[in-house]
Design an enzyme around this catalytic site. Structure first.
Site, PDB file in Angstrom:
ATOM      1  N   TYR A  32      74.789  65.922  -3.861  1.00 23.40           N
ATOM      2  CA  TYR A  32      75.350  64.699  -3.295  1.00 23.40           C
ATOM      3  C   TYR A  32      74.399  63.541  -3.524  1.00 23.40           C
ATOM      4  O   TYR A  32      73.255  63.717  -3.994  1.00 23.40           O
ATOM      5  CB  TYR A  32      75.667  64.874  -1.807  1.00 23.40           C
ATOM      6  CG  TYR A  32      74.473  64.887  -0.868  1.00 23.40           C
ATOM      7  CD1 TYR A  32      73.613  65.970  -0.815  1.00 23.40           C
ATOM      8  CD2 TYR A  32      74.211  63.799  -0.033  1.00 23.40           C
ATOM      9  CE1 TYR A  32      72.520  65.970   0.052  1.00 23.40           C
ATOM     10  CE2 TYR A  32      73.135  63.794   0.834  1.00 23.40           C
ATOM     11  CZ  TYR A  32      72.287  64.880   0.871  1.00 23.40           C
ATOM     12  OH  TYR A  32      71.213  64.878   1.716  1.00 23.40           O
ATOM     13  N   LYS A 147      69.032  67.190  -4.680  1.00 23.41           N
ATOM     14  CA  LYS A 147      69.816  66.707  -3.534  1.00 23.41           C
ATOM     15  C   LYS A 147      71.046  67.602  -3.377  1.00 23.41           C
ATOM     16  O   LYS A 147      72.193  67.215  -3.647  1.00 23.41           O
ATOM     17  CB  LYS A 147      70.176  65.221  -3.705  1.00 23.41           C
ATOM     18  CG  LYS A 147      70.364  64.512  -2.378  1.00 23.41           C
ATOM     19  CD  LYS A 147      70.192  63.021  -2.510  1.00 23.41           C
ATOM     20  CE  LYS A 147      70.626  62.234  -1.303  1.00 23.41           C
ATOM     21  NZ  LYS A 147      70.010  62.583  -0.031  1.00 23.41           N
ATOM     22  N   GLU A 179      58.109  66.161   4.289  1.00 19.68           N
ATOM     23  CA  GLU A 179      59.087  65.084   4.492  1.00 19.68           C
ATOM     24  C   GLU A 179      59.929  65.433   5.706  1.00 19.68           C
ATOM     25  O   GLU A 179      59.783  66.512   6.290  1.00 19.68           O
ATOM     26  CB  GLU A 179      59.978  64.933   3.252  1.00 19.68           C
ATOM     27  CG  GLU A 179      60.833  66.161   2.989  1.00 19.68           C
ATOM     28  CD  GLU A 179      61.891  65.978   1.908  1.00 19.68           C
ATOM     29  OE1 GLU A 179      62.171  64.838   1.504  1.00 19.68           O
ATOM     30  OE2 GLU A 179      62.458  67.007   1.483  1.00 19.68           O
ATOM     31  N   LEU A 203      62.273  65.555  -1.533  1.00 17.91           N
ATOM     32  CA  LEU A 203      63.230  64.785  -2.317  1.00 17.91           C
ATOM     33  C   LEU A 203      62.531  63.491  -2.724  1.00 17.91           C
ATOM     34  O   LEU A 203      61.886  62.843  -1.896  1.00 17.91           O
ATOM     35  CB  LEU A 203      64.473  64.456  -1.473  1.00 17.91           C
ATOM     36  CG  LEU A 203      65.543  63.702  -2.263  1.00 17.91           C
ATOM     37  CD1 LEU A 203      66.295  64.659  -3.184  1.00 17.91           C
ATOM     38  CD2 LEU A 203      66.520  63.010  -1.334  1.00 17.91           C
TER      39      LEU A 203
HETATM   40  N1  PDD Z   1      68.903  61.431   2.993  1.00 21.09           N
HETATM   41  N2  PDD Z   1      64.335  63.442   2.040  1.00 21.09           N
HETATM   42  C1  PDD Z   1      65.497  64.013   2.419  1.00 21.09           C
HETATM   43  C2  PDD Z   1      65.494  65.473   2.748  1.00 21.09           C
HETATM   44  C3  PDD Z   1      66.671  63.249   2.503  1.00 21.09           C
HETATM   45  O1  PDD Z   1      67.826  63.833   2.861  1.00 21.09           O
HETATM   46  C4  PDD Z   1      66.606  61.862   2.220  1.00 21.09           C
HETATM   47  C5  PDD Z   1      67.823  60.983   2.258  1.00 21.09           C
HETATM   48  C6  PDD Z   1      65.382  61.305   1.832  1.00 21.09           C
HETATM   49  C7  PDD Z   1      65.233  59.854   1.485  1.00 21.09           C
HETATM   50  O2  PDD Z   1      65.837  59.542   0.263  1.00 21.09           O
HETATM   51  P1  PDD Z   1      66.435  58.109  -0.029  1.00 21.09           P
HETATM   52  O3  PDD Z   1      65.368  57.124   0.247  1.00 21.09           O
HETATM   53  O4  PDD Z   1      66.792  58.145  -1.487  1.00 21.09           O
HETATM   54  O5  PDD Z   1      67.642  57.924   0.863  1.00 21.09           O
HETATM   55  C8  PDD Z   1      64.271  62.129   1.754  1.00 21.09           C
HETATM   56  C9  PDD Z   1      70.171  60.735   2.954  1.00 21.09           C
HETATM   57  C10 PDD Z   1      70.107  59.349   3.455  1.00 21.09           C
HETATM   58  C11 PDD Z   1      71.197  61.575   3.666  1.00 21.09           C
HETATM   59  O6  PDD Z   1      71.090  62.791   3.588  1.00 21.09           O
HETATM   60  O7  PDD Z   1      72.102  61.025   4.249  1.00 21.09           O
END
Ligand code: PDD
Length: 289
Positions: A32, A147, A179, A203
């Site tokens: 996703y 992801k 994270e 991620l």
């Molecule tokens: N999540 N690490 C994880 C495990 C995440 O699920 C996310 C983002 C991030 C940050 O990534 P980014 O800056 O590209 O949004 C780091 C999204 C927002 C979600 O699952 O809804």
């Protein structure tokens, strides 16, 4: 009416039918992406597209239409009358529908592509005043760089934090902070920003990458070095980053108060510069100026 995107078509969300044989449903066999719309443009859509293609490649899902994402994302925003609002797009691509078998469908079947948009304002409660988070042993798989929609460990951990009244659960693997369940995390020690390096354990966040640039422009050095959980007492500031909440100051980790219990100056400066960038990007790109 909420219009969603489904395999090349725009449909009212409640008219979409997904097969019970879909491998996303049976195996969480899919990936996703989440990107943020700011009243006229998607923030760093290019990086979201690159990461989405990488996730597809890593799990060997073949979606010939992958480059159409930015265009249908904008069309979804327009069709839902969100052009002059802030919104999130969620995109999911699974390996398609096929009778249940661990092996990939043979012959290959088309992937299932689904996306929806929702109005979303990033300035959440806690964005200004700061949030409290918890640490927990990282029990996820070791391909957190993908992801994947397989988020059970993230969900259980986030729920645990939620039930304790906390904003996020941040993971510790081999004694090092990786994270959060849905965010990256940064620490400030003596004016230097620290965050876990890119690896299979995190991620690679689009917000994280942009923070590197924004920090660099503000003369704040960044080190991609993991913080040992037992060094948490040495930090002056912490914040999480993600697409939905942008930069969120952390004022307590477990029972430890961070700094003086208020968002610190580096976090506040980065938040200010991030907001300024969104405003200036909007001036150049929005169709509504
Ligand atoms: N999540 N690490 C994880 C495990 C995440 O699920 C996310 C983002 C991030 C940050 O990534 P980014 O800056 O590209 O949004 C780091 C999204 C927002 C979600 O699952 O809804």
């Amino acid at each position: 009416m909420n219009i969603a995107y489904f395999n090349g078509n725009f449909l009212p969300k409640d008219e979409i039918r997904i097969s019970p044989d879909d491998r996303g449903f049976l195996f969480a066999d899919g990936i996703y992406e989440v990107a943020k719309w700011y009243e006229g443009f998607f923030f760093d859509m290019e990086s979201h597209l690159i990461r989405m293609k990488r996730s597809l490649r890593e799990v060997r899902i073949n979606w010939p239409g992958e480059d159409s994402f930015p265009a249908f994302a904008e069309e979804l925003i327009e069709r839902n009358q969100l052009s002059d609002r802030q919104a999130l797009i969620y995109l999911q691509v699974t390996r398609g529908a096929s009778p249940r078998s661990h092996a990939f469908p043979d012959p290959e079947v088309p992937p299932t592509v689904y996306a929806f948009v929702n109005e979303f304002n990033s300035h959440l409660p806690g964005s200004e005043s700061g949030v409290r988070i918890m640490l927990k042993e990282d029990f996820r798989w070791n391909r957190c760089d993908i992801k994947s929609v397989a988020l059970l460990a993230n969900i259980l951990s986030f729920q645990e934090a939620r039930e304790k009244g906390l904003w996020e659960c941040v993971f510790v693997r081999n004694g090092l902070i990786t994270e959060g369940s849905h965010s990256n995390i940064f620490f400030v020690i003596n004016g230097i920003l620290y965050t876990h390096p890119e690896s299979h354990y995190i991620l690679s966040g689009v917000t994280r990458k942009n923070i590197f640039r924004i920090a660099g422009e503000a003369g704040i050095p960044v080190k991609e070095e993991p913080l040992p959980a037992d060094k948490i007492g040495t930090i002056q500031e912490a914040f999480t980053t993600n697409t939905s909440a942008e930069i969120t100051p952390v004022i307590a980790i477990d029972d430890l108060k961070i700094g003086n219990g208020l968002p610190g100056p580096v976090t506040k400066l980065l938040r200010k510069n991030f907001d300024a960038e969104i405003i200036s990007l909007g001036k150049g790109k929005t169709k509504f100026t």
